[in-house]
Design an enzyme around this catalytic site. Structure first.
Site, PDB file in Angstrom:
ATOM      1  N   ASP A  82      23.809 -18.237  16.174  1.00 28.17           N
ATOM      2  CA  ASP A  82      25.250 -17.996  16.159  1.00 28.17           C
ATOM      3  C   ASP A  82      25.667 -16.958  17.188  1.00 28.17           C
ATOM      4  O   ASP A  82      24.849 -16.188  17.704  1.00 28.17           O
ATOM      5  CB  ASP A  82      25.724 -17.578  14.771  1.00 28.17           C
ATOM      6  N   GLU A 151      23.784 -14.502  11.827  1.00 28.50           N
ATOM      7  CA  GLU A 151      23.298 -13.145  12.096  1.00 28.50           C
ATOM      8  C   GLU A 151      24.437 -12.187  12.402  1.00 28.50           C
ATOM      9  O   GLU A 151      24.334 -10.988  12.125  1.00 28.50           O
ATOM     10  CB  GLU A 151      22.318 -13.174  13.278  1.00 28.50           C
TER      11      GLU A 151
END
Length: 378
Positions: A82, A151
């Protein structure tokens, strides 16, 4: 084994054998802002399925791919899929799709969201996975590749945390490398981080008759004075110097322009060296702010560098540069909690992460791949 993608749209095809800088651009061109990792996870899973030497497990939008060679050591190479949200500034280069400053794909500087944080590192993982068995070669260590979601958001959503809970046995290893941007230098361990709220209570009154009340914002002045006077420590842990910081990061108090505030909250962030546990870090803050109401609201332990482990020492030697400490918190701490020594090592400048001009040089990604391939192949 590999799970079948569950969506019905076409999966973006990734060529893992193309130049790793071009692969970085291809990854960046798939928007994967936190919560929107599915398309990229599908593409990564589909590409890894073409490597017969890997056993693949999918959990949500996180993927584990492992060799099973029976080697004496196992190394984990991990990276998140991400990114933070795209920039709002019109005309920003740090967006999606990616762009080459030179106008020639693969040459010079690559701009776009995720360039440094951390699709360059993910590209290196994928290139290694696809090519480490070429021409009959075999890595000197078993390898576990980890690609995970969420994350860049609150820890409770972490894909790596979910993998630890659901597939912890697949994350066993002797040494872990997190491919976060470090400018191609090994950064050992990481500082821990904790957050606190220090609250003062007063008594409200009309501001025209302030003497009838007690100003909670004024009462917070000693908190700010103590924090401002606090000299950050530099603490040596296993040969690396970790610089700490303790700061007020937000203050909230007051209800109206004509009311003496009866409550004030100072939010505090303490970045502490990995020689301390979160509880020991809390004791430092409580001692500094003795006499005030202090509540810990969040904490994450740091990670010792673990550079004395043979695998870590050999990796540092292979990279060649003097290792440095990691001041910010990263997921190496999660591996440390599992008893696995871990370092940060990846292409790009961490100071460019999340910026509107996020970029990485093509050669930095290539050099990172070269160093890791050389070490793994022995």
């Amino acid at each position: 084994m590999t799970a079948e993608p569950t969506h019905h749209t076409s999966v973006s095809a990734l060529d893992l054998r193309q130049d790793v800088a071009l692969l970085t651009a291809a990854l960046m061109d798939i928007n994967s802002v936190s919560g929107n990792e599915k398309e990229l996870a599908d593409a990564v899973e589909a590409a890894l399925a073409g490597v017969p030497q890997l056993t693949i497990v999918r959990d949500g939008d996180s993927i584990i791919a492992r060799t099973e060679l029976g080697k004496a050591e196992r190394v984990i190479l991990a990276g998140h899929l991400d990114t933070v949200p795209l920039p709002l500034t019109e005309g920003s280069k740090g967006t999606v799709p990616s762009t080459w400053e030179s106008g020639v794909p693969g040459e010079g500087v690559l701009y776009g969201r995720g360039a440094t944080d951390m699709k360059g590192g993910v590209a290196v993982q994928l290139a290694l996975a696809a090519t480490m068995f070429d021409d009959g070669a075999q890595p000197q260590r078993d390898v576990t590749f980890v690609f995970y979601d969420h994350e860049e958001v609150e820890a409770v959503k972490s894909g790596l945390g979910r993998l630890v809970r659901n597939h912890g046995h697949l994350l066993d290893g002797d040494f872990a490398i997190l491919l976060e941007p470090t400018n191609g230098t090994v950064e050992g361990g990481c500082n821990g981080t904790s957050r606190f709220e220090a609250t003062t209570i007063g008594e409200s009154a009309h501001s025209a008759r302030a003497w009838m009340g007690s100003n909670a914002i004024h009462a917070a002045a000693p908190i700010l004075a103590r924090l401002a006077a606090c000299e950050p420590q530099t603490i040596n842990v296993d040969g690396l110097d970790y610089r700490e910081s303790l700061n007020a990061v937000k203050i909230n108090g007051g209800t109206a322009g004509n009311v003496i505030p009866d409550r004030c909250v100072v939010e505090i962030n303490y970045r502490f060296a990995p020689d301390k546990t979160p509880d020991q870090a809390e004791a430092v803050v409580r001692d500094l702010l003795k006499g005030f109401d202090v509540v810990r609201t969040d904490a994450a332990a740091g990670a010792r560098p673990g550079l004395n482990h043979p695998a870590a020492a050999s990796f540092v030697a292979a990279v060649g540069a003097e290792p440095k400490p990691k001041y910010g918190w990263t997921d190496v701490a999660r591996f440390s909690e599992l008893g696995i020594p871990a370092v940060n090592f990846g292409p790009g400048d961490a100071l460019l992460a999340h910026k509107d001009n996020e970029h990485v040089h093509a050669d930095a990604v290539r050099e990172c791949l070269r160093a890791l391939r050389s070490w793994l192949q022995g």
